[in-house]
Design an enzyme around this catalytic site. Structure first.
Site, mmCIF file in Angstrom:
data_model
loop_
_atom_site.group_PDB
_atom_site.id
_atom_site.type_symbol
_atom_site.label_atom_id
_atom_site.label_comp_id
_atom_site.label_asym_id
_atom_site.label_seq_id
_atom_site.Cartn_x
_atom_site.Cartn_y
_atom_site.Cartn_z
ATOM 1 N N ASP A 27 36.761 15.954 39.791
ATOM 2 C CA ASP A 27 38.112 16.433 39.476
ATOM 3 C C ASP A 27 38.216 17.950 39.527
ATOM 4 O OD1 ASP A 27 36.614 17.082 37.261
ATOM 5 O OD2 ASP A 27 37.829 15.972 35.826
ATOM 6 N N LYS A 53 48.469 33.378 28.668
ATOM 7 C CA LYS A 53 47.321 32.578 29.135
ATOM 8 C C LYS A 53 46.282 33.421 29.879
ATOM 9 C CE LYS A 53 50.008 28.323 29.453
ATOM 10 N NZ LYS A 53 50.464 27.212 30.300
#
Length: 228
Positions: free
Chosen positions: A109, A153
């Site tokens: 992934d 972030k």
């Protein structure tokens, strides 16, 4: 060199997209995660792939067989009848890899452009790629009781995380569990013995596709950092 793709997980957090396919076949920016990975490995001359599969393995095998010639790869599939964990799944292909040179392993992934050729196992049994942690939240900076700024972030350069990309020596097969994760069972033992290296990659693209939001954000990012 062989590339081993850990592709046996259920991808529960990506349902309903994973109801009919395994996680590595989820499309990001018009291509399955798996294809992005194959294209990146091929840039470094890797064309032999071993897929450690379980959930919906038939769908993954069908996709690979249809695209094997187009991508110019050779493929081998190891199928788990029951979940073995990353360590157990890797141990299952011992006969293929134990007499070979070092090999690279990646989670199914992960999309990244990091240069794994910078990793080696000359003085270790395994080497882990490390990348800086990107905060999932915005950061508020303060001075005493006053807010001075906001950082949306940010990448936390002083905090490194496991990128899910490993360069591994065949010596590791003597240390793998029959069932269990390599990250929880084998790597801690290697670290204690001084046989586990970590290579820091700071100026690279790296993303683990775990949620629908990851798909959305990575679809806008990938074409800028990874070219086919």
């Amino acid at each position: 060199m062989h590339a081993v793709i850990l592709a046996g997980g259920y991808g529960k957090r990506l349902r309903p997209l994973t109801d009919d396919k395994p996680k590595p076949l989820i499309e990001v920016a018009g291509k399955p995660i798996l294809e992005w990975q194959i294209l990146h490995f091929k840039k470094f001359g890797v064309s032999s792939f071993i897929f450690l599969t379980g959930y919906k393995w038939e769908v993954l095998a069908e996709w690979v067989s249809k695209n094997e010639k187009r991508l110019g790869i050779s493929a081998y599939f190891s199928i788990e009848e029951e979940p073995l964990g990353t360590g157990g799944a890797l141990k299952k292909v011992k006969d293929i890899l134990s007499n070979k040179n070092e090999f690279v392993v990646t989670n199914g992934d992960v999309v990244t452009n990091l240069d794994f050729s910078k990793m080696d196992v000359k003085e270790s049994v395994a080497t882990i790629a490390l990348v800086p942690l990107k905060s999932p939240y915005g950061i508020v900076e303060t001075r005493d009781d006053l807010i001075t700024s906001f950082r949306e972030k940010p990448v936390l350069e002083n905090y490194m995380i496991n990128a899910g990309v490993y360069m591994i020596s065949p010596k590791i097969f003597d240390l793998l569990p029959d069932k269990g994760d390599i990250e929880k069972s084998t790597f801690p033992k290697l670290a204690e013995a001084g046989q586990l290296k970590g290579i820091k990659f700071k100026d690279v693209y790296w993303r683990s596709i775990d949620t629908l939001k990851d798909i959305e954000e990575a679809s806008g990012e990938l074409p800028q950092f990874i070219t086919s």
